[in-house]
Design a protein around this motif. Structure first.
Motif, PDB file in Angstrom:
ATOM      1  N   THR A  94       0.807  -1.226   0.000  1.00  0.00           N
ATOM      2  CA  THR A  94       0.000   0.000   0.000  1.00  0.00           C
ATOM      3  C   THR A  94       0.839   1.275   0.000  1.00  0.00           C
ATOM      4  OG1 THR A  94      -0.155   0.007   2.414  1.00  0.00           O
ATOM      5  CG2 THR A  94      -1.893  -1.162   1.195  1.00  0.00           C
ATOM      6  N   ASP A 154       0.304   3.480  -3.097  1.00  0.00           N
ATOM      7  CA  ASP A 154      -0.968   4.209  -3.044  1.00  0.00           C
ATOM      8  C   ASP A 154      -0.895   5.366  -2.056  1.00  0.00           C
ATOM      9  OD1 ASP A 154      -2.021   2.440  -4.877  1.00  0.00           O
ATOM     10  OD2 ASP A 154      -2.951   1.160  -3.350  1.00  0.00           O
ATOM     11  N   GLN A 155      -0.240   5.145  -0.929  1.00  0.00           N
ATOM     12  CA  GLN A 155      -0.106   6.207   0.066  1.00  0.00           C
ATOM     13  C   GLN A 155       0.729   7.365  -0.479  1.00  0.00           C
ATOM     14  OE1 GLN A 155       1.511   3.950   3.306  1.00  0.00           O
ATOM     15  NE2 GLN A 155      -0.505   3.504   4.181  1.00  0.00           N
TER      16      GLN A 155
END
Length: 140
Positions: A13, A16-17
Motif C-alpha cells: 500500500t 498508493d499512500q
C-alpha cells in the motif's frame, strides 16, 4: 522466506499512500501559487525582470528561469526576492508533477471570478446611484 513475503505484503500500500500524499502536496502547492499570483503586487523592478504578457508567458518565463536556478526552501517569503524564488520553486515542482497546466487553468478560473465579481459590484454600485427621483442626464 515467509518473512520476506510478509515484508513485501506490508509494502503493497506504500505506492498508493505516496500517490495520495503527492495529490495533497500538489493541490496545496497549486493553491499557494494561485493565491500568490492573485495577490502579487508588481513593483517596477518585478515588472521588467519577470513579467511581460499573459500569465502563460509569466509561467513559461518562470519555468525557463527555474531550470537554471537553485531550489531553496522558504516557508514564509518576506521579500520580493524570496517570493520570486518561492514561485520559481513551486512552478518547478508542479512542472515535475505535470500539474502546471491544471494550475494555470485554476488561476484563469479564479481570475475570471475576480473580474466577474468586480464588474458585478461596479454595476450594482452604479445602478444604486440612480434613485427613482434622479435623472440619468445629471451625470454629465
Amino acid at each position: 522466506e515467509d518473512f520476506e513475503m510478509a515484508r513485501l505484503q506490508a509494502l503493497t500500500t506504500v505506492g498508493d499512500q505516496f500517490s495520495e500524499y503527492e495529490k495533497v502536496v500538489v493541490a496545496n502547492l497549486s493553491e499557494e501559487l494561485v493565491e500568490t499570483f492573485l495577490s502579487w503586487k508588481m513593483s517596477p523592478s518585478l515588472s521588467t525582470s519577470l513579467y511581460v504578457g499573459s500569465p502563460t508567458d509569466f509561467t513559461t518565463s518562470l519555468t525557463t528561469t527555474t531550470m537554471n536556478g537553485s531550489s531553496g526552501a522558504h516557508s514564509l517569503p518576506r521579500t520580493a526576492q524570496e517570493t520570486q524564488q518561492r514561485v520559481r520553486d513551486t512552478v518547478r515542482a508542479l512542472g515535475m508533477c505535470q500539474y502546471l497546466s491544471k494550475t494555470g487553468q485554476a488561476y484563469q478560473n479564479r481570475l475570471n471570478d475576480v473580474i466577474r465579481m468586480t464588474v458585478r459590484t461596479t454595476v450594482a454600485e452604479f445602478s444604486g446611484d440612480f434613485g427613482p427621483d434622479q435623472d440619468k442626464d445629471d451625470l454629465a
